[in-house]
Scaffold this motif. Structure first.
Motif, PDB file in Angstrom:
ATOM      1  N   CYS A 119     -90.723 -92.144  38.565  1.00  0.00           N
ATOM      2  CA  CYS A 119     -89.616 -92.349  39.501  1.00  0.00           C
ATOM      3  C   CYS A 119     -89.862 -93.599  40.358  1.00  0.00           C
ATOM      4  CB  CYS A 119     -89.425 -91.133  40.403  1.00  0.00           C
ATOM      5  SG  CYS A 119     -88.702 -89.711  39.579  1.00  0.00           S
ATOM      6  N   GLU A 120     -91.067 -93.691  40.898  1.00  0.00           N
ATOM      7  CA  GLU A 120     -91.392 -94.825  41.761  1.00  0.00           C
ATOM      8  C   GLU A 120     -91.285 -96.144  41.002  1.00  0.00           C
ATOM      9  OE1 GLU A 120     -92.758 -95.979  45.705  1.00  0.00           O
ATOM     10  OE2 GLU A 120     -92.200 -94.016  44.941  1.00  0.00           O
ATOM     11  N   GLY A 121     -91.777 -96.161  39.776  1.00  0.00           N
ATOM     12  CA  GLY A 121     -91.700 -97.371  38.957  1.00  0.00           C
ATOM     13  C   GLY A 121     -90.269 -97.794  38.676  1.00  0.00           C
ATOM     14  N   LEU A 122     -89.420 -96.835  38.302  1.00  0.00           N
ATOM     15  CA  LEU A 122     -88.016 -97.157  38.032  1.00  0.00           C
ATOM     16  C   LEU A 122     -87.292 -97.595  39.302  1.00  0.00           C
ATOM     17  CD1 LEU A 122     -87.041 -94.317  35.533  1.00  0.00           C
ATOM     18  CD2 LEU A 122     -87.222 -96.764  35.048  1.00  0.00           C
ATOM     19  N   LEU A 123     -87.595 -96.933  40.411  1.00  0.00           N
ATOM     20  CA  LEU A 123     -86.951 -97.306  41.675  1.00  0.00           C
ATOM     21  C   LEU A 123     -87.311 -98.733  42.073  1.00  0.00           C
ATOM     22  CD1 LEU A 123     -87.518 -93.999  43.654  1.00  0.00           C
ATOM     23  CD2 LEU A 123     -85.297 -94.944  43.013  1.00  0.00           C
ATOM     24  N   ILE A 124     -88.566 -99.093  41.922  1.00  0.00           N
ATOM     25  CA  ILE A 124     -88.999-100.438  42.325  1.00  0.00           C
ATOM     26  C   ILE A 124     -88.468-101.497  41.359  1.00  0.00           C
ATOM     27  CG2 ILE A 124     -91.033-101.924  42.562  1.00  0.00           C
ATOM     28  CD1 ILE A 124     -92.467 -99.438  43.743  1.00  0.00           C
ATOM     29  N   LYS A 125     -88.586-101.241  40.048  1.00  0.00           N
ATOM     30  CA  LYS A 125     -88.170-102.252  39.070  1.00  0.00           C
ATOM     31  C   LYS A 125     -86.648-102.439  39.007  1.00  0.00           C
ATOM     32  CE  LYS A 125     -88.547-103.735  34.365  1.00  0.00           C
ATOM     33  NZ  LYS A 125     -89.524-104.519  33.738  1.00  0.00           N
ATOM     34  N   TYR A 126     -85.906-101.337  38.993  1.00  0.00           N
ATOM     35  CA  TYR A 126     -84.462-101.434  38.789  1.00  0.00           C
ATOM     36  C   TYR A 126     -83.638-101.166  40.044  1.00  0.00           C
ATOM     37  CZ  TYR A 126     -85.645-101.496  33.854  1.00  0.00           C
ATOM     38  OH  TYR A 126     -86.163-101.826  32.634  1.00  0.00           O
ATOM     39  N   GLY A 127     -84.180-100.445  40.993  1.00  0.00           N
ATOM     40  CA  GLY A 127     -83.407-100.097  42.179  1.00  0.00           C
ATOM     41  C   GLY A 127     -83.490-101.112  43.298  1.00  0.00           C
ATOM     42  N   ALA A 160     -81.668 -91.917  35.175  1.00  0.00           N
ATOM     43  CA  ALA A 160     -82.899 -91.270  34.685  1.00  0.00           C
ATOM     44  C   ALA A 160     -83.788 -90.860  35.860  1.00  0.00           C
ATOM     45  CB  ALA A 160     -83.654 -92.224  33.764  1.00  0.00           C
ATOM     46  N   THR A 161     -83.812 -91.685  36.888  1.00  0.00           N
ATOM     47  CA  THR A 161     -84.644 -91.395  38.049  1.00  0.00           C
ATOM     48  C   THR A 161     -84.179 -90.125  38.747  1.00  0.00           C
ATOM     49  OG1 THR A 161     -85.117 -93.738  38.374  1.00  0.00           O
ATOM     50  CG2 THR A 161     -85.476 -92.297  40.247  1.00  0.00           C
ATOM     51  N   TYR A 162     -82.888 -89.986  38.965  1.00  0.00           N
ATOM     52  CA  TYR A 162     -82.476 -88.778  39.687  1.00  0.00           C
ATOM     53  C   TYR A 162     -82.600 -87.527  38.821  1.00  0.00           C
ATOM     54  CZ  TYR A 162     -77.433 -88.517  38.223  1.00  0.00           C
ATOM     55  OH  TYR A 162     -76.245 -88.375  37.568  1.00  0.00           O
ATOM     56  N   TYR A 163     -82.492 -87.645  37.500  1.00  0.00           N
ATOM     57  CA  TYR A 163     -82.774 -86.494  36.634  1.00  0.00           C
ATOM     58  C   TYR A 163     -84.249 -86.100  36.737  1.00  0.00           C
ATOM     59  CZ  TYR A 163     -78.253 -86.373  34.252  1.00  0.00           C
ATOM     60  OH  TYR A 163     -76.919 -86.253  33.955  1.00  0.00           O
ATOM     61  N   MET A 164     -85.139 -87.097  36.718  1.00  0.00           N
ATOM     62  CA  MET A 164     -86.567 -86.802  36.874  1.00  0.00           C
ATOM     63  C   MET A 164     -86.857 -86.259  38.266  1.00  0.00           C
ATOM     64  SD  MET A 164     -88.639 -89.720  34.766  1.00  0.00           S
ATOM     65  CE  MET A 164     -87.812 -91.136  35.454  1.00  0.00           C
ATOM     66  N   GLY A 165     -86.091 -86.668  39.260  1.00  0.00           N
ATOM     67  CA  GLY A 165     -86.241 -86.130  40.608  1.00  0.00           C
ATOM     68  C   GLY A 165     -85.923 -84.643  40.648  1.00  0.00           C
ATOM     69  N   TYR A 166     -84.883 -84.241  39.926  1.00  0.00           N
ATOM     70  CA  TYR A 166     -84.573 -82.807  39.837  1.00  0.00           C
ATOM     71  C   TYR A 166     -85.714 -82.048  39.146  1.00  0.00           C
ATOM     72  CZ  TYR A 166     -79.723 -83.403  41.369  1.00  0.00           C
ATOM     73  OH  TYR A 166     -78.598 -83.673  42.097  1.00  0.00           O
ATOM     74  N   ALA A 167     -86.282 -82.642  38.083  1.00  0.00           N
ATOM     75  CA  ALA A 167     -87.398 -82.004  37.384  1.00  0.00           C
ATOM     76  C   ALA A 167     -88.611 -81.880  38.311  1.00  0.00           C
ATOM     77  CB  ALA A 167     -87.767 -82.798  36.132  1.00  0.00           C
ATOM     78  N   ALA A 168     -88.894 -82.927  39.081  1.00  0.00           N
ATOM     79  CA  ALA A 168     -90.015 -82.877  40.025  1.00  0.00           C
ATOM     80  C   ALA A 168     -89.756 -81.828  41.105  1.00  0.00           C
ATOM     81  CB  ALA A 168     -90.238 -84.249  40.657  1.00  0.00           C
ATOM     82  N   GLY A 169     -88.520 -81.743  41.574  1.00  0.00           N
ATOM     83  CA  GLY A 169     -88.171 -80.725  42.561  1.00  0.00           C
ATOM     84  C   GLY A 169     -88.380 -79.319  42.016  1.00  0.00           C
ATOM     85  N   SER A 175     -90.063 -79.945  47.243  1.00  0.00           N
ATOM     86  CA  SER A 175     -88.943 -79.523  46.406  1.00  0.00           C
ATOM     87  C   SER A 175     -87.606 -79.845  47.073  1.00  0.00           C
ATOM     88  CB  SER A 175     -89.056 -78.029  46.118  1.00  0.00           C
ATOM     89  OG  SER A 175     -87.970 -77.591  45.352  1.00  0.00           O
ATOM     90  N   CYS A 176     -87.484 -79.493  48.348  1.00  0.00           N
ATOM     91  CA  CYS A 176     -86.243 -79.794  49.083  1.00  0.00           C
ATOM     92  C   CYS A 176     -85.991 -81.300  49.156  1.00  0.00           C
ATOM     93  CB  CYS A 176     -86.314 -79.205  50.493  1.00  0.00           C
ATOM     94  SG  CYS A 176     -86.268 -77.412  50.530  1.00  0.00           S
ATOM     95  N   MET A 177     -87.050 -82.057  49.412  1.00  0.00           N
ATOM     96  CA  MET A 177     -86.894 -83.515  49.501  1.00  0.00           C
ATOM     97  C   MET A 177     -86.466 -84.110  48.164  1.00  0.00           C
ATOM     98  SD  MET A 177     -90.149 -84.482  51.932  1.00  0.00           S
ATOM     99  CE  MET A 177     -89.996 -86.247  51.686  1.00  0.00           C
ATOM    100  N   TYR A 178     -87.074 -83.659  47.070  1.00  0.00           N
ATOM    101  CA  TYR A 178     -86.691 -84.173  45.749  1.00  0.00           C
ATOM    102  C   TYR A 178     -85.250 -83.794  45.416  1.00  0.00           C
ATOM    103  CZ  TYR A 178     -90.929 -86.234  43.759  1.00  0.00           C
ATOM    104  OH  TYR A 178     -91.977 -87.062  43.470  1.00  0.00           O
ATOM    105  N   PHE A 179     -84.866 -82.538  45.672  1.00  0.00           N
ATOM    106  CA  PHE A 179     -83.502 -82.129  45.362  1.00  0.00           C
ATOM    107  C   PHE A 179     -82.481 -82.911  46.195  1.00  0.00           C
ATOM    108  CE2 PHE A 179     -85.208 -77.878  43.766  1.00  0.00           C
ATOM    109  CZ  PHE A 179     -85.035 -78.218  42.437  1.00  0.00           C
TER     110      PHE A 179
END
Length: 176
Positions: free
Chosen positions: A49-57, A149-158, A113-117
């Motif tokens: 998530c962090e990598g995608l956020l930094i590279k593309y976000g 993809a990042t927010y889908y992975m965020g839900y998985a991490a949550g 979990s709450c923060m990721y969701f």
């Protein structure tokens, strides 16, 4: 005590190479346990998530807005705390016993979990409202699929942190 092996028991620690053992200070049994693998998956998702956020976000921070900052703060906080817990558990059975039976791990995982969701939901909103229209008109606009993809992975991490919070709460209450 821990279910993954206790120092001083019949299981030798470290890695056997030829006739000797190396890395005997690391408890590899913990890393290969369910809890250890869950922690590694949490770390893996945070890194992705962090990598995608930094590279593309980050290049489109003006379009994404505070959703990017929210997600960056969430992944940074959760990554750092999970790394510290994993290191503590790998090097000290006593740490595992003390921290896991305390309320800290339950509260941390519930908060993570709450923060990721919440940050994944906010990023999903930002993707649909601000990035998707740009994706439709600009060829090669990779921020939209990457942030999706990042927010889908965020839900998985949550979800992983929610499961870990439940297991930690059971451990806290004395049910293993």
């Amino acid at each position: 005590m821990a279910s993954f092996g206790v120092r001083g028991m019949s299981q030798p620690l470290g890695i056997k190479i030829c006739c000797c053992r190396v890395f005997t200070c690391i408890n590899f049994d913990f890393v290969l346990s369910r809890l250890g693998l869950m922690k590694l998956m949490q770390l893996g998702l945070a890194i992705l998530c962090e990598g995608l956020l930094i590279k593309y976000g980050v290049p489109y921070a003006d379009s994404i807005g505070p959703a990017l900052t929210s997600f960056l703060v969430t992944t940074g906080h959760c990554f750092t705390t999970t790394v510290l817990l994993l290191i503590s558990y790998c090097f000290s059975d006593k740490s595992y016993g003390l921290i896991r039976q305390s309320l800290f791990e339950t509260l941390f995982n519930a908060m993570a979990s709450c923060m990721y969701f919440s940050s994944a939901s906010y990023m999903g909103f930002a993707c649909v409202v601000w990035l998707h229209p740009q994706f439709l008109v600009r060829p090669g606009f990779w921020a939209y699929p990457a942030m999706t993809a990042t927010y889908y992975m965020g839900y998985a991490a949550g979800l992983l942190h929610a499961i870990d919070a439940f297991v930690a709460f059971k451990h806290f209450r004395g049910h293993r």
